[in-house]
Design a protein around this motif. Sequence first.
Motif, PDB file in Angstrom:
ATOM      1  N   SER A  10     -26.214  11.446  20.393  1.00  0.00           N
ATOM      2  CA  SER A  10     -27.053  12.586  21.153  1.00  0.00           C
ATOM      3  C   SER A  10     -26.429  13.412  21.920  1.00  0.00           C
ATOM      4  CB  SER A  10     -28.073  11.430  21.906  1.00  0.00           C
ATOM      5  OG  SER A  10     -28.843  10.728  21.241  1.00  0.00           O
ATOM      6  N   PHE A  11     -26.833  14.468  22.121  1.00  0.00           N
ATOM      7  CA  PHE A  11     -26.364  15.573  22.893  1.00  0.00           C
ATOM      8  C   PHE A  11     -27.222  15.801  24.323  1.00  0.00           C
ATOM      9  CE2 PHE A  11     -24.833  16.502  19.102  1.00  0.00           C
ATOM     10  CZ  PHE A  11     -23.516  16.965  18.968  1.00  0.00           C
ATOM     11  N   PHE A  12     -26.411  15.989  25.315  1.00  0.00           N
ATOM     12  CA  PHE A  12     -27.340  16.027  26.528  1.00  0.00           C
ATOM     13  C   PHE A  12     -26.637  17.044  27.498  1.00  0.00           C
ATOM     14  CE2 PHE A  12     -27.822  11.773  25.448  1.00  0.00           C
ATOM     15  CZ  PHE A  12     -29.246  11.441  25.743  1.00  0.00           C
ATOM     16  N   ALA A  13     -27.768  17.661  28.272  1.00  0.00           N
ATOM     17  CA  ALA A  13     -27.163  18.843  29.273  1.00  0.00           C
ATOM     18  C   ALA A  13     -27.403  17.941  30.545  1.00  0.00           C
ATOM     19  CB  ALA A  13     -27.923  20.162  29.197  1.00  0.00           C
ATOM     20  N   LEU A  14     -26.312  17.751  31.575  1.00  0.00           N
ATOM     21  CA  LEU A  14     -26.514  17.152  32.751  1.00  0.00           C
ATOM     22  C   LEU A  14     -26.341  18.053  33.894  1.00  0.00           C
ATOM     23  CD1 LEU A  14     -25.009  14.973  30.533  1.00  0.00           C
ATOM     24  CD2 LEU A  14     -25.469  13.449  32.571  1.00  0.00           C
ATOM     25  N   PRO A  37     -16.564   4.860  28.458  1.00  0.00           N
ATOM     26  CA  PRO A  37     -16.495   4.666  26.909  1.00  0.00           C
ATOM     27  C   PRO A  37     -17.792   5.349  26.236  1.00  0.00           C
ATOM     28  CG  PRO A  37     -17.400   2.536  28.138  1.00  0.00           C
ATOM     29  CD  PRO A  37     -17.235   3.815  29.256  1.00  0.00           C
ATOM     30  N   TYR A  38     -18.532   5.807  26.694  1.00  0.00           N
ATOM     31  CA  TYR A  38     -19.669   6.030  26.232  1.00  0.00           C
ATOM     32  C   TYR A  38     -19.454   7.406  25.450  1.00  0.00           C
ATOM     33  CZ  TYR A  38     -21.086   3.010  29.872  1.00  0.00           C
ATOM     34  OH  TYR A  38     -21.065   1.981  30.746  1.00  0.00           O
ATOM     35  N   LEU A  39     -18.797   8.410  25.798  1.00  0.00           N
ATOM     36  CA  LEU A  39     -18.343   9.845  25.271  1.00  0.00           C
ATOM     37  C   LEU A  39     -18.021   9.707  23.870  1.00  0.00           C
ATOM     38  CD1 LEU A  39     -17.016  11.895  28.092  1.00  0.00           C
ATOM     39  CD2 LEU A  39     -19.471  11.292  27.510  1.00  0.00           C
ATOM     40  N   TYR A  63     -22.251   8.411  22.204  1.00  0.00           N
ATOM     41  CA  TYR A  63     -22.333   7.662  21.018  1.00  0.00           C
ATOM     42  C   TYR A  63     -23.897   7.213  20.804  1.00  0.00           C
ATOM     43  CZ  TYR A  63     -17.158   7.390  20.421  1.00  0.00           C
ATOM     44  OH  TYR A  63     -16.173   7.963  20.257  1.00  0.00           O
ATOM     45  N   ASP A  64     -24.458   7.036  21.651  1.00  0.00           N
ATOM     46  CA  ASP A  64     -25.749   6.400  21.249  1.00  0.00           C
ATOM     47  C   ASP A  64     -26.575   6.847  22.453  1.00  0.00           C
ATOM     48  OD1 ASP A  64     -28.044   4.717  21.542  1.00  0.00           O
ATOM     49  OD2 ASP A  64     -27.088   2.938  20.247  1.00  0.00           O
ATOM     50  N   GLU A  65     -27.805   7.145  22.339  1.00  0.00           N
ATOM     51  CA  GLU A  65     -28.804   7.551  23.528  1.00  0.00           C
ATOM     52  C   GLU A  65     -28.921   6.623  24.307  1.00  0.00           C
ATOM     53  OE1 GLU A  65     -33.288   9.387  23.849  1.00  0.00           O
ATOM     54  OE2 GLU A  65     -32.209   9.426  21.784  1.00  0.00           O
ATOM     55  N   ASN A  66     -28.828   5.210  24.026  1.00  0.00           N
ATOM     56  CA  ASN A  66     -29.093   4.267  24.819  1.00  0.00           C
ATOM     57  C   ASN A  66     -27.734   3.932  25.919  1.00  0.00           C
ATOM     58  OD1 ASN A  66     -31.621   3.323  23.782  1.00  0.00           O
ATOM     59  ND2 ASN A  66     -30.417   2.288  22.304  1.00  0.00           N
ATOM     60  N   HIS A  67     -27.013   4.746  25.810  1.00  0.00           N
ATOM     61  CA  HIS A  67     -25.966   4.631  26.685  1.00  0.00           C
ATOM     62  C   HIS A  67     -25.967   5.547  27.845  1.00  0.00           C
ATOM     63  CE1 HIS A  67     -22.777   3.449  23.311  1.00  0.00           C
ATOM     64  NE2 HIS A  67     -23.417   2.347  24.119  1.00  0.00           N
ATOM     65  N   LYS A  73     -25.538   5.403  35.581  1.00  0.00           N
ATOM     66  CA  LYS A  73     -25.247   4.390  36.760  1.00  0.00           C
ATOM     67  C   LYS A  73     -23.932   4.769  37.191  1.00  0.00           C
ATOM     68  CE  LYS A  73     -28.727   0.919  35.327  1.00  0.00           C
ATOM     69  NZ  LYS A  73     -29.022  -0.248  34.978  1.00  0.00           N
ATOM     70  N   ARG A  74     -23.088   5.079  36.248  1.00  0.00           N
ATOM     71  CA  ARG A  74     -21.647   4.989  36.491  1.00  0.00           C
ATOM     72  C   ARG A  74     -21.363   6.017  37.430  1.00  0.00           C
ATOM     73  NH1 ARG A  74     -16.171   4.021  34.965  1.00  0.00           N
ATOM     74  NH2 ARG A  74     -15.207   5.190  36.666  1.00  0.00           N
ATOM     75  N   LEU A  75     -21.996   7.264  36.998  1.00  0.00           N
ATOM     76  CA  LEU A  75     -21.779   8.462  37.920  1.00  0.00           C
ATOM     77  C   LEU A  75     -22.269   8.122  39.507  1.00  0.00           C
ATOM     78  CD1 LEU A  75     -22.990  11.380  35.349  1.00  0.00           C
ATOM     79  CD2 LEU A  75     -20.861  10.829  36.427  1.00  0.00           C
ATOM     80  N   GLU A  76     -23.266   7.576  39.436  1.00  0.00           N
ATOM     81  CA  GLU A  76     -24.053   7.162  40.779  1.00  0.00           C
ATOM     82  C   GLU A  76     -23.000   6.319  41.411  1.00  0.00           C
ATOM     83  OE1 GLU A  76     -28.019   5.592  39.629  1.00  0.00           O
ATOM     84  OE2 GLU A  76     -28.873   7.653  39.500  1.00  0.00           O
TER      85      GLU A  76
END
Length: 87
Positions: A10-14, A37-39, A63-67, A73-76
């Motif tokens: 899935s592609f995201f804009a953050l 590891p999610y990218l 890799y997966d939208e569920n990540h 959480k890692r960013l926080e």
Amino acid sequence: TLLNSEETGSFFALHISSENDAKREAQRLRRVLEVVPYLDWEHQPTITPTATANNWLVNLALYDENHLTDFIKRLEEDQFFCQTAKI
């Protein structure tokens, strides 16, 4: 072209921000992106500064939208604040 058995992420804009020094935080943000590891590295993430200080637009593929929850959480944990939008 996708193969029948090939899965897509899935592609995201953050919108990511920090309260600390912008230059140092941009470097730190890059380091965080390098180790999670999610990218999906077949799609290189982009980090674009916005008009607001200490605020970046990051486009990336997971890799997966569920990540996404784990990634946020890692960013926080690294004291970044994040708002997301699926592309």
